[in-house]
Design a protein around this motif. Structure first.
Motif, mmCIF file in Angstrom:
data_model
loop_
_atom_site.group_PDB
_atom_site.id
_atom_site.type_symbol
_atom_site.label_atom_id
_atom_site.label_comp_id
_atom_site.label_asym_id
_atom_site.label_seq_id
_atom_site.Cartn_x
_atom_site.Cartn_y
_atom_site.Cartn_z
ATOM 1 N N SER A 94 0.811 -1.214 0.000
ATOM 2 C CA SER A 94 0.000 0.000 0.000
ATOM 3 C C SER A 94 0.849 1.271 0.000
ATOM 4 O O SER A 94 0.312 2.375 0.061
ATOM 5 C CB SER A 94 -0.915 -0.004 1.232
ATOM 6 O OG SER A 94 -0.137 -0.054 2.421
ATOM 7 N N THR A 95 2.169 1.111 -0.067
ATOM 8 C CA THR A 95 3.078 2.260 -0.025
ATOM 9 C C THR A 95 3.554 2.638 -1.421
ATOM 10 O O THR A 95 3.986 1.779 -2.190
ATOM 11 C CB THR A 95 4.305 1.941 0.848
ATOM 12 O OG1 THR A 95 3.869 1.665 2.175
ATOM 13 C CG2 THR A 95 5.279 3.114 0.872
ATOM 14 N N ARG A 96 3.466 3.938 -1.730
ATOM 15 C CA ARG A 96 4.014 4.419 -2.996
ATOM 16 C C ARG A 96 5.443 4.887 -2.757
ATOM 17 O O ARG A 96 5.688 5.817 -1.980
ATOM 18 C CB ARG A 96 3.182 5.573 -3.544
ATOM 19 C CG ARG A 96 3.738 6.174 -4.823
ATOM 20 C CD ARG A 96 2.789 7.222 -5.389
ATOM 21 N NE ARG A 96 3.347 7.862 -6.560
ATOM 22 C CZ ARG A 96 3.955 9.048 -6.548
ATOM 23 N NH1 ARG A 96 4.050 9.727 -5.413
ATOM 24 N NH2 ARG A 96 4.451 9.563 -7.657
ATOM 25 N N ALA A 97 6.375 4.222 -3.414
ATOM 26 C CA ALA A 97 7.788 4.590 -3.329
ATOM 27 C C ALA A 97 8.216 5.249 -4.638
ATOM 28 O O ALA A 97 7.464 5.269 -5.624
ATOM 29 C CB ALA A 97 8.634 3.355 -3.047
ATOM 30 N N LEU A 98 9.408 5.811 -4.624
ATOM 31 C CA LEU A 98 9.983 6.406 -5.829
ATOM 32 C C LEU A 98 11.288 5.666 -6.145
ATOM 33 O O LEU A 98 12.284 5.817 -5.427
ATOM 34 C CB LEU A 98 10.240 7.900 -5.617
ATOM 35 C CG LEU A 98 8.986 8.760 -5.429
ATOM 36 C CD1 LEU A 98 9.373 10.209 -5.095
ATOM 37 C CD2 LEU A 98 8.090 8.736 -6.674
ATOM 38 N N LEU A 99 11.242 4.836 -7.166
ATOM 39 C CA LEU A 99 12.423 4.087 -7.585
ATOM 40 C C LEU A 99 13.274 4.998 -8.467
ATOM 41 O O LEU A 99 12.875 5.350 -9.581
ATOM 42 C CB LEU A 99 12.013 2.831 -8.350
ATOM 43 C CG LEU A 99 13.164 1.963 -8.857
ATOM 44 C CD1 LEU A 99 13.985 1.393 -7.702
ATOM 45 C CD2 LEU A 99 12.638 0.830 -9.744
ATOM 46 N N THR A 100 14.429 5.376 -7.951
ATOM 47 C CA THR A 100 15.311 6.319 -8.642
ATOM 48 C C THR A 100 16.455 5.555 -9.296
ATOM 49 O O THR A 100 17.304 4.979 -8.610
ATOM 50 C CB THR A 100 15.857 7.361 -7.650
ATOM 51 O OG1 THR A 100 14.760 8.024 -7.030
ATOM 52 C CG2 THR A 100 16.732 8.372 -8.351
ATOM 53 N N LEU A 101 16.444 5.539 -10.607
ATOM 54 C CA LEU A 101 17.470 4.816 -11.367
ATOM 55 C C LEU A 101 18.620 5.767 -11.660
ATOM 56 O O LEU A 101 18.398 6.912 -12.077
ATOM 57 C CB LEU A 101 16.863 4.269 -12.657
ATOM 58 C CG LEU A 101 15.579 3.449 -12.461
ATOM 59 C CD1 LEU A 101 14.998 3.025 -13.800
ATOM 60 C CD2 LEU A 101 15.844 2.246 -11.568
ATOM 61 N N ILE A 102 19.824 5.269 -11.441
ATOM 62 C CA ILE A 102 21.011 6.135 -11.509
ATOM 63 C C ILE A 102 22.108 5.477 -12.344
ATOM 64 O O ILE A 102 22.392 4.286 -12.183
ATOM 65 C CB ILE A 102 21.539 6.402 -10.078
ATOM 66 C CG1 ILE A 102 20.496 7.180 -9.273
ATOM 67 C CG2 ILE A 102 22.871 7.149 -10.116
ATOM 68 C CD1 ILE A 102 20.781 7.233 -7.799
ATOM 69 N N HIS A 103 22.694 6.263 -13.227
ATOM 70 C CA HIS A 103 23.916 5.849 -13.913
ATOM 71 C C HIS A 103 24.929 6.977 -13.707
ATOM 72 O O HIS A 103 24.922 7.987 -14.415
ATOM 73 C CB HIS A 103 23.662 5.613 -15.404
ATOM 74 C CG HIS A 103 24.839 5.022 -16.111
ATOM 75 N ND1 HIS A 103 24.962 5.008 -17.477
ATOM 76 C CD2 HIS A 103 25.960 4.390 -15.631
ATOM 77 C CE1 HIS A 103 26.102 4.419 -17.816
ATOM 78 N NE2 HIS A 103 26.727 4.040 -16.708
ATOM 79 N N GLY A 104 25.777 6.805 -12.693
ATOM 80 C CA GLY A 104 26.722 7.853 -12.335
ATOM 81 C C GLY A 104 27.776 8.078 -13.398
ATOM 82 O O GLY A 104 28.016 7.231 -14.264
ATOM 83 N N VAL A 105 28.401 9.250 -13.325
ATOM 84 C CA VAL A 105 29.456 9.557 -14.298
ATOM 85 C C VAL A 105 30.662 8.664 -14.039
ATOM 86 O O VAL A 105 31.002 8.369 -12.901
ATOM 87 C CB VAL A 105 29.831 11.055 -14.255
ATOM 88 C CG1 VAL A 105 28.659 11.896 -14.742
ATOM 89 C CG2 VAL A 105 30.245 11.487 -12.861
ATOM 90 N N ASP A 106 31.311 8.217 -15.097
ATOM 91 C CA ASP A 106 32.285 7.135 -14.980
ATOM 92 C C ASP A 106 33.687 7.641 -14.659
ATOM 93 O O ASP A 106 34.051 8.778 -14.990
ATOM 94 C CB ASP A 106 32.312 6.321 -16.278
ATOM 95 C CG ASP A 106 32.817 7.163 -17.436
ATOM 96 O OD1 ASP A 106 34.033 7.177 -17.659
ATOM 97 O OD2 ASP A 106 31.998 7.824 -18.098
ATOM 98 N N PRO A 107 34.503 6.783 -14.006
ATOM 99 C CA PRO A 107 35.853 7.192 -13.598
ATOM 100 C C PRO A 107 36.832 7.341 -14.750
ATOM 101 O O PRO A 107 37.919 7.904 -14.569
ATOM 102 C CB PRO A 107 36.273 6.077 -12.635
ATOM 103 C CG PRO A 107 35.441 4.911 -13.007
ATOM 104 C CD PRO A 107 34.138 5.457 -13.492
#
Length: 271
Positions: A94-107
């Motif tokens: 019953s909980t609405r979450a926010l799935l945050t997809l991340i692709h960080g800047v590369d080394p």
């Protein structure tokens, strides 16, 4: 329960392996990063070999993340897209979450200061979305291109991610007269060779991989959802197919240079 699979597939067509993992793990959500396979083709493969009800949620961003979902009740529609991010509405019970997809800047192209700056910019973006969507129930998932101990991951004004549930349970950290939400980072517990699985999700000994093993693929749980977190696993198998080479490292020749991770969230607290 909701099972969330994330995999940076390194621009390879790994469709059969993705389907094998979907069957073996009974994943509810699959997120592919650096996927060169047409999203419609991947969806067709999931529908024909795993289950016909798989679908691709609505998205208006550039396709950096290919998302697939088993059940409409989970939603996964995109509510915000930023610089290398996509935020999806995710119903967990019953909980609405926010799935945050991340692709960080590369080394390879960004030094440690630039990657820290990315983390701080992402924190500002999350504050904006938190107010806009009126919830702090964030789950951050993706290839962060940082290790859990990097400053951007644990600075208050960065991602403020702690290594234990107890540390995150404090809720917020006060810094320079502002409160910052704590996140729990369970990937700390899977780091190194005193674990059941591999020592990380990536193995690199070039100038960009000074530690050999890195834990670039991570999940961070906002303190408000910590009681819903069941576990996270680094996957080294796709059904009967190994994703490791002979040395136990990611088999980038036949699979990807990243191992996938599988996160399980419960529909009720401490389920």
């Amino acid at each position: 329960m909701a099972k969330l699979l994330f995999w940076n597939v390194n621009r390879s067509d790994l469709t059969p392996l993705v389907c094998e993992i979907a069957v073996a793990t009974e994943a509810d959500v699959i997120v592919l990063n650096e996927n060169v396979v047409n999203s419609a083709k991947m969806l067709a493969a999931l529908q024909s070999t795993v289950a016909p009800n798989w679908y691709s949620p609505n998205s208006f961003s550039d396709g950096r993340f290919h998302c697939f979902c088993r059940e409409p009740r989970l939603d996964l529609s995109e509510v915000h897209a930023g610089f290398r991010t996509s935020i999806r509405s995710l119903n967990i019970g019953s909980t609405r979450a926010l799935l945050t997809l991340i692709h960080g800047v590369d080394p390879r192209n960004y030094d440690s200061e630039a990657r820290q700056s990315f983390a701080q910019s992402l924190s500002t973006e999350l504050c904006f979305v938190k107010e806009q969507q009126a919830t702090n129930c964030f789950i951050l998932l993706g290839d962060f291109n940082m290790n859990p101990y990097d400053r951007g991951m644990n600075l208050a004004a960065g991602l403020n991610a702690m290594m234990t549930r107890a540390c995150a349970s404090a809720g917020v950290r006060r810094h320079l007269d502002r409160d910052y939400d704590f996140y729990y980072n369970p990937m700390w517990s899977l780091f190194g060779d005193n674990t059941d699985g591999p020592a990380g999700t990536v193995y690199d000994v070039s100038n960009q991989g000074p530690y050999g093993w890195s834990m670039y693929d991570q999940v961070l749980i906002n303190h408000s959802l910590v009681n819903r977190f069941r576990d996270v696993k680094i996957l080294t198998q796709a059904g009967v197919n190994s994703l490791m080479d002979a040395k136990g490292r990611p088999d980038k020749r036949n699979a990807s240079d990243h191992f996938p991770i599988l996160v399980t969230m419960c529909e009720k607290d401490d389920e």
